[in-house]
Design a protein around this motif. Structure first.
Motif, short mmCIF file in Angstrom:
data_model
loop_
_atom_site.label_atom_id
_atom_site.label_comp_id
_atom_site.label_asym_id
_atom_site.label_seq_id
_atom_site.Cartn_x
_atom_site.Cartn_y
_atom_site.Cartn_z
N ALA A 254 0.83 -1.20 0.00
CA ALA A 254 0.00 0.00 0.00
C ALA A 254 0.86 1.25 0.00
N LEU A 255 1.95 1.23 0.75
CA LEU A 255 2.83 2.40 0.79
C LEU A 255 3.49 2.65 -0.55
N LEU A 256 3.82 1.59 -1.27
CA LEU A 256 4.54 1.74 -2.53
C LEU A 256 3.64 1.96 -3.74
N ALA A 257 2.47 1.32 -3.75
CA ALA A 257 1.70 1.26 -4.99
C ALA A 257 0.26 1.75 -4.89
N VAL A 258 -0.22 2.09 -3.71
CA VAL A 258 -1.63 2.47 -3.57
C VAL A 258 -1.78 3.89 -3.05
N ILE A 259 -1.17 4.20 -1.94
CA ILE A 259 -1.36 5.49 -1.29
C ILE A 259 -0.66 6.59 -2.08
N PRO A 260 -1.36 7.65 -2.46
CA PRO A 260 -0.71 8.76 -3.18
C PRO A 260 0.08 9.63 -2.21
N TRP A 261 1.33 9.88 -2.56
CA TRP A 261 2.18 10.70 -1.70
C TRP A 261 2.26 12.12 -2.26
#
Length: 876
Positions: A254-261
């Motif tokens: 989720a941190l790498l591929a889902v959540i927009p930063w």
């Protein structure tokens, strides 16, 4: 400028370009490539394809995994020390009717969670293993191991289903096949140890997450996510805190591929928390749900966490509040969470390989996944091009598999406690990555992945060489003590074949030549159904179309369709199947103009076939030469296999060179026949090829039949006895060579068929044969069977200087244990009783036992060779 006539003459003098044959279409599946395209017209196949995809995957992978795992599962006793240790705890659960507070020998047992023992206890109850007294029930091992095999098969099936739904059916089936045939996976499936339910429930959890997160077609997304939380809780009950690894994988994903930063995305998430108006607009569809909160809702995080706690927490909470201590004076919380978790990770607990570096699991991983180590470079090459936020669901699944492998490897390699089988949790992620490469390899062909396959070949050779030379590496994958003596006679003594002789290397060579020759003959001489249809269609077209078709050149004003505008070019491009090309009808108003230029039309008719004629002849000549060579090779291979069969069947009473010479002469005759019936242009080269076969065959026949049979060096080499070690090396080498040949020939079906057949045959042999023979040296069941059937009432049994757990389990905890410093005194008092006594002891301590019982006692060994670690003795 040249005139029209000169231009036409120059065009006639230009050589026609060499026509390259069109590439063969890639079969949709391995079955289609093996059986031909007509398989899709068979009624049984149509009925099979009509079944739902999920049902087909479940039937295929469930049947395959159970077929590998179940045979001979309970034919041998439980292996010391882990199976018997947990088995005794499970037995005491049934005896004490207490499934909450584990008990071992004479104290509480706090070092392991309960799921393994619950599964064992279930099996004990189902087969009624504890009926009566004395010897345990005949089906004890079947009952205890079957739940583990069923859970393992369910995990393979569910993972295959998930990959099938997200990527492709081919990738899904390949995932299950690869995992089932990995040595560490099928070996630990046959063990009633904590690692098996831990990894299998972790697989099930991840498979449910794959479908819940990535399958856009599912109608039961919530159900899949709730199943994820259930399996997550079961994994914690199987292995403790390591059971939450799937949650760690998903969090990193989720941190790498889902959540927009981004700052804007962060503001939206905060506004959703604090602004009622914002939430109302989201509910009304005016705004999109912030990604993180949407993901939490999608995976039912809140209620799912409650489900997880409902499964995992009650037992741990109960034991944490339990005031009693174990045999080392430790309470549950300290023993389980501090000693067996934190200390195992940081300080090392019970490790037999202290100080292992990061390469420890690289080496053991190579053994654990053989032969699929050959595809590992390709798998890494495929996923190296992944984009973290790709739009492809298949890429997201591959990313999850990468995180599965990478995080597990990092955690386990960092642990101070290392056992070979700790690499087990990495295997499912590797199976997915390898399956994705297999899917790509089938689509692209071997040529597109030549470098990866080359590196894989190197790994296959190196790992296969180590395993063939030291088969103990397989056993060390799942045992406790790596210094324990290995039954080397199992892999060094000749393999019995017939009553009069053992298996020879010539038997292997003969089988390999016959199998390869039969495959080549079928491939070359038997036309596939698709080829028959193509030839029939070509024949009908040739009959319907005259050999010289009238090709009219349409006037410039006509503007015909692009596909028909250049009939001469179309004919040249399809020289293998010449067709009549018809010019389109001229447009309205151009008939008179077209009729005014008959010379051009006639010239085109005369000259059009000349360009492709040379290409057709060249292509046909090369094709004929290739077919002839392939036929000769196929016939020669099959004949050599048949020739080798003669000395093998007669047990060396007939020379080996003589029949091989006859095979060479027959091959030469066949080559002469092919030369005479073929085109004259190729006759000379074919006759020279036949002459070479004749010279070689004549020389071998003369050497074989003209000299005494004792001088046949080839026969002596073929009569060398084969043992397991040599047999494995030979089979590994043959499989590797055939795979290389298939890759060089760009033969997908042969490449996949050879490798997959090798993997499944090796797995079945190890499970159904070699594992059974090994087991007699790691179990005490056979020794206790002899004790219970030979002892008289009132004759007790003791264990001298042993702590291998099996003596406790198979005696129902009635064996006298002499382990401490006063063991000799206690043993002397034990044998001083009237009558005969029985004692279990390690082979290496038999002399110490004889000395301890005294010179006035007679020590009789019962079946010394049945177990290379333990021995049963009777003391009179």
């Amino acid at each position: 400028m040249a005139s029209d006539g000169e231009q036409q003459q120059q065009q006639e003098q230009k050589p026609a370009p060499e026509q390259k044959p069109a590439p063969e279409p890639v079969p949709e599946s391995f079955v289609e490539g093996l059986l031909g395209k007509d398989i899709s017209t068979e009624k049984w196949f149509q009925r099979w394809v009509a079944l739902p995809l999920s049902l087909r995957v479940v039937l295929l992978m469930g049947g395959l995994s159970l077929g590998v795992f179940l045979p001979y599962l309970g034919a041998v006793g439980l292996w010391d020390p882990w199976e018997t240790h947990y088995g005794e705890v499970a037995r005491m659960m049934v005896v004490r009717r207490d499934y909450v507070f584990p008990w071992w020998e004479n104290a509480w047992f706090f070092s392991k969670p309960p799921m393994t023992m619950w599964m064992q206890a279930l099996g004990i109850q189902v087969v009624d293993a504890l009926r009566g007294t004395g010897e345990l029930g005949r089906y004890t091992e079947w009952g205890m191991r079957t739940p583990f095999a069923l859970l393992s098969a369910a995990a393979v099936t569910l993972l295959s289903l998930a990959v099938s739904r997200v990527v492709s059916v081919r990738a899904g089936l390949a995932t299950g096949f690869v995992l089932v045939t990995m040595p560490l996976y099928f070996l630990l499936t046959r063990q009633t140890v904590t690692d098996t339910p831990f990894v299998t429930t972790m697989i099930c959890a991840m498979a449910c997450a794959f479908i819940g997160q990535l399958d856009d077609t599912t109608k039961h997304r919530s159900a899949w996510w709730y199943a994820f939380y259930v399996f997550l809780g079961l994994a914690v009950l199987a292995k403790g805190l390591l059971g939450v690894l799937p949650a760690a994988f998903l969090l990193i994903y989720a941190l790498l591929a889902v959540i927009p930063w981004s700052w804007a995305a962060g503001q939206e998430h905060v506004r959703w928390l604090w602004s009622r108006t914002f939430r109302k607009e989201v509910r009304e569809g005016k705004r999109a749900m912030p990604v993180l909160w949407g993901q939490m809702f999608r995976m039912r995080l809140g209620t799912g966490f409650l489900v997880f706690c409902g499964v995992a927490v009650p037992w741990y909470l109960t034991l944490s509040l339990f005031p009693e201590v174990d045999d080392e004076g430790k309470g549950f919380f300290y023993r389980f969470f501090i000693h067996d978790h934190l200390n195992r990770l940081t300080a090392g607990v019970h490790t037999t390989t202290p100080g292992g570096t990061f390469i420890y699991f690289i080496e053991q991983g190579g053994y654990a996944i053989f032969p699929w180590v050959a595809l590992l470079p390709g798998a890494f090459a495929v996923v190296s091009r992944l984009k973290l936020r790709s739009a492809s669901k298949a890429d997201h699944l591959a990313l999850l598999a990468v995180l599965w492998v990478a995080f597990s490897f990092w955690l386990l390699a960092s642990s101070a406690t290392k056992f070979h089988h700790y690499v087990f949790p990495i295997l499912p992620g590797l199976a997915i990555l390898i399956a994705l490469f297999i899917d790509r390899l089938w689509k692209d062909g071997p040529a597109e992945h030549a470098v990866s396959l080359l590196f894989g070949l190197v790994l296959f050779i190196l790992v296969g060489k180590d395993l063939a030379e030291t088969p103990k590496n397989f056993t060390d994958l799942f045992v406790y003590n790596y210094d324990r003596p290995y039954p080397t006679e199992l892999v060094t003594k000749p393999i019995p074949f017939w009553d009069s002789r053992s298996l020879w290397i010539g038997d292997f060579v003969t089988a390999a030549l016959l199998a390869l020759g039969a495959y080549l003959v079928i491939e070359v001489f038997v036309p596939k159904s698709g080829d028959k249809k193509a030839k029939a269609a070509a024949g009908s077209e040739a009959t319907a179309t005259p050999a010289t078709a009238t090709v009219e050149t349409a006037p410039a004003e006509a503007k015909p369709e692009p596909a028909l505008a250049a009939p001469v070019t179309a004919v040249a491009k399809d020289a293998a199947e010449p067709q009549a090309a018809e010019a389109p009808a001229p447009a309205a108003g151009t008939e008179a103009q077209a009729s005014e230029t008959p010379a051009t039309a006639v010239t085109t008719e005369a000259k059009a076939p000349e360009a492709p004629a040379t290409a057709v002849a060249s292509t046909a000549g090369k094709a004929a030469e290739d077919v002839t060579g392939s036929r000769s090779t196929a016939i020669a291979t099959l004949l050599c296999g048949g020739a080798m069969l003669v000395p093998m069947y007669t047990e060396g009473k007939v020379t080996a060179m003589g029949p091989l010479g006859v095979a060479g002469l027959v091959t030469a005759a066949f080559c002469v026949f092919e030369a005479l019936r073929g085109p004259k242009a190729l006759r000379t080269s074919r006759l020279l090829y036949a002459a070479a076969w004749a010279v070689a065959g004549g020389g071998l026949a003369a050497a074989g039949f003209g000299r005494p049979i004792g001088t046949d060096a080839l026969l002596r080499a073929l009569q060398e006895p084969i043992n397991v070690r040599k047999g494995m090396g030979f089979v590994f080498a043959v499989a590797g060579v055939l795979a290389v040949v298939a890759a060089l020939k760009q033969a997908r079906v042969m490449l996949f068929g050879v490798f997959w057949a090798f993997a499944i045959c090796f797995a079945c042999w190890f499970n159904w044969n070699h594992w059974v023979k090994l087991s007699h040296h790691w179990t005490q069941r056979d020794l206790f069977w002899r004790y219970y059937r030979q002892h008289r009432p009132g004759e007790p049994i003791a264990a001298f200087q042993m702590n291998w757990r099996g003596e406790t389990f198979y005696s129902r905890n009635t064996v006298e244990q002499f382990r401490l410093g006063d063991a000799n005194v206690r043993l002397r008092n034990f044998v001083a009783q009237p009558g005969r006594e029985w004692v279990l002891v390690e082979h290496g301590r038999l002399t110490a036992l004889t000395s301890a019982v005294g010179a006035d006692k007679k020590v009789t060994i019962i079946d010394r060779d049945i177990n290379n670690k333990f021995v049963l003795v009777a003391v009179d």
